[in-house]
Write a protein that holds these residues in place. Structure first.
Motif: not given
Ligand code: GLY
Ligand code: AMP
Length: 429
Positions: A211-213, A225-227, A268-270, A284-293
């Motif tokens: 989970q992102d914030h 923000t971006g996270g 695939l980032y859902v 949907f994102n086509c890559r790893f999440g930041d900062p989830e990774t």
């Molecule tokens: N944490 C959200 C993203 O990577 O798009």
């Protein structure tokens, strides 16, 4: 083995950290990397949008595998360029990356595939969008269809605010061409969840739920923000819920992509909203999440590289093993005061030495660089991600927060409540 990682953020530092953990003698290159990747990888002075130059580099240095962090080069077709030149790369093709590059495309796909998402409409004309919005009720969400660095979605509390947000995108071109098409959708109320799947286009393996914030302020207040931090695992995402996401969202989406000759290979980032226990896609994102990774990979106990290599070779992921530690990880982002607005750069960062020796702590860099004297200084809005590990989210968050407080730079700002939902759940168990 020689690996090239494209990008310069916390996500890329984490990917490099993980690959180095798996293959300590790998020669890793970071294009361009940051002040922290330097300890693990050689910096290459190329930006992620310099696709031909990156391919030239990969070719001349005989790179065995390229891994792409950010979405922009994927949407611009870096995978197609590398593949045409016979270079191995992990990520979706340009046609497949459209799932993130165009929210209008992604929404149409959900409809075709029967995937649960918010009620919505797509518009190319401002007057049409305004008419639709005035017929709906607030809160309502307005989204620029194209890439807008995470800032293109606005949750509007009133109809007038939604009309103004739409005008700013479609008439005033606030996000340039990215806002010429707009998606307007109903606001879903629930808890957000990030599920990242590694897929060969047919089968898909979920990574540990996180989970992102996004909002800048504690208790999720202020602008997005971006996270500002992330944690894993998330207890609401039990096996049954992840199974429903796989069955009702991911598998139909991958099948619809394949049917359109857009087979999606990569991560695939859902992005989900869980509404009364049921999952709905919000993006949907086509890559790893930041900062989830930063929260996910430190918990990974099986090989990530094996999946990267199989997907890059066009092979099936059948039989690959995905194992995660039973512990928890919390990443607190240390940002420059002023972010996501304007902020100062070049502030000297002091990381107390004992932090490096703590096995339950990982300091991952994002907006940092080494100045000409070799001093570590701030170089972006999100500066560092401090990952604490623990037996549960409460313990991991305490570890992360302690280090976040000990690291110093002028104008340091962070949220002290990363993981608060899970900490509340753990407290009431
Ligand atoms: N944490 C959200 C993203 O990577 O798009
Ligand atoms: P997106 O750019 O689609 O990831 O959206 C950014 C953020 O806006 C999400 O993380 C949510 O917090 C919020 N958001 C997007 N779509 C919706 C929606 N339909 N309902 C409620 N919140 C949303």
């Amino acid at each position: 083995m020689r690996i090239l990682v494209v990008g310069s953020g916390g996500r890329e530092h984490t990917l490099i950290w993980q690959l180095k953990r798996e293959v300590p003698d790998a020669q890793i290159y970071a294009a361009p990397g940051n002040g922290g990747t330097k300890a693990l990888a050689e910096s290459v002075p190329l930006k992620p949008d310099e696709i031909d130059e990156l391919a030239d580099f990969a070719d001349s240095r005989e790179i065995d595998l390229t891994v792409v962090g950010p979405e922009a080069p994927l949407v611009d077709g870096i995978v197609d360029v590398f593949a045409e030149r016979g270079l191995k790369i992990f990520g979706p093709s340009k046609a497949a990356a459209e799932i993130e590059g165009s929210k209008a495309f992604a929404k149409a796909l959900t409809q075709k595939a029967g995937v649960p998402t918010a009620e919505h409409q797509t518009f190319d004309d401002f007057e049409d969008a305004e008419r639709y919005i005035r017929d709906r009720s607030a809160p309502i969400v307005v989204k620029a269809s194209g890439l807008a660095a995470g800032k293109g979605s606005i949750v509007c509390q009133t109809i007038d605010e939604a009309v103004e947000a739409t005008r700013s995108m479609m008439v005033d071109e606030r996000f340039g061409a990215a806002g010429s098409t707009v998606v307007v959708e109903d606001c879903l109320v629930g808890e957000e969840l990030s599920l990242l799947y590694i897929t060969d286009g047919e089968i898909a393996f979920p990574l540990i739920p996180s989970q992102d914030h996004k909002p800048i302020g504690e208790a999720d207040t202020g602008p997005n923000t971006g996270g500002m931090g992330a944690y894993a695992p998330v207890s609401i995402a039990d096996e049954a819920l992840v199974g429903r996401v796989s069955d009702t969202i991911v598998m139909p989406t991958l099948a619809a992509m394949k049917a359109q000759d857009r087979t999606f290979r990569g991560v695939l980032y859902v992005g989900l909203m869980i509404v009364e226990g049921e999952p709905y896609v919000i993006e949907f994102n086509c890559r790893f999440g930041d900062p989830e990774t930063q929260a996910i990979l430190p918990l990974m106990e099986s090989s990530l590289l094996e999946s990267f290599e199989r997907v890059a070779r066009g092979e099936s992921l059948k039989g690959t093993d995905y194992r995660f530690s039973r512990r928890a990880a919390v990443c607190t982002v240390l940002a420059s005061r002023g972010y996501p607005g304007s902020y100062e750069k070049g502030k000297v960062i002091t990381i107390p030495e004992p932090l490096a020796d703590d096995p339950d702590l990982i300091v991952l860099h994002a907006g940092t660089r080494r100045d000409p004297e070799g001093k570590l200084v701030t170089d972006g809005g999100r500066v560092l991600g401090v990952v604490g590990l623990g037996d549960n989210v409460t313990a991991a968050a305490a570890k992360s927060k302690e280090a976040a407080s000990a690291i110093k730079f002028a104008g340091k700002y962070y949220r002290g409540d990363i993981g608060y939902r899970e900490i509340e759940r753990e407290g009431s168990r």
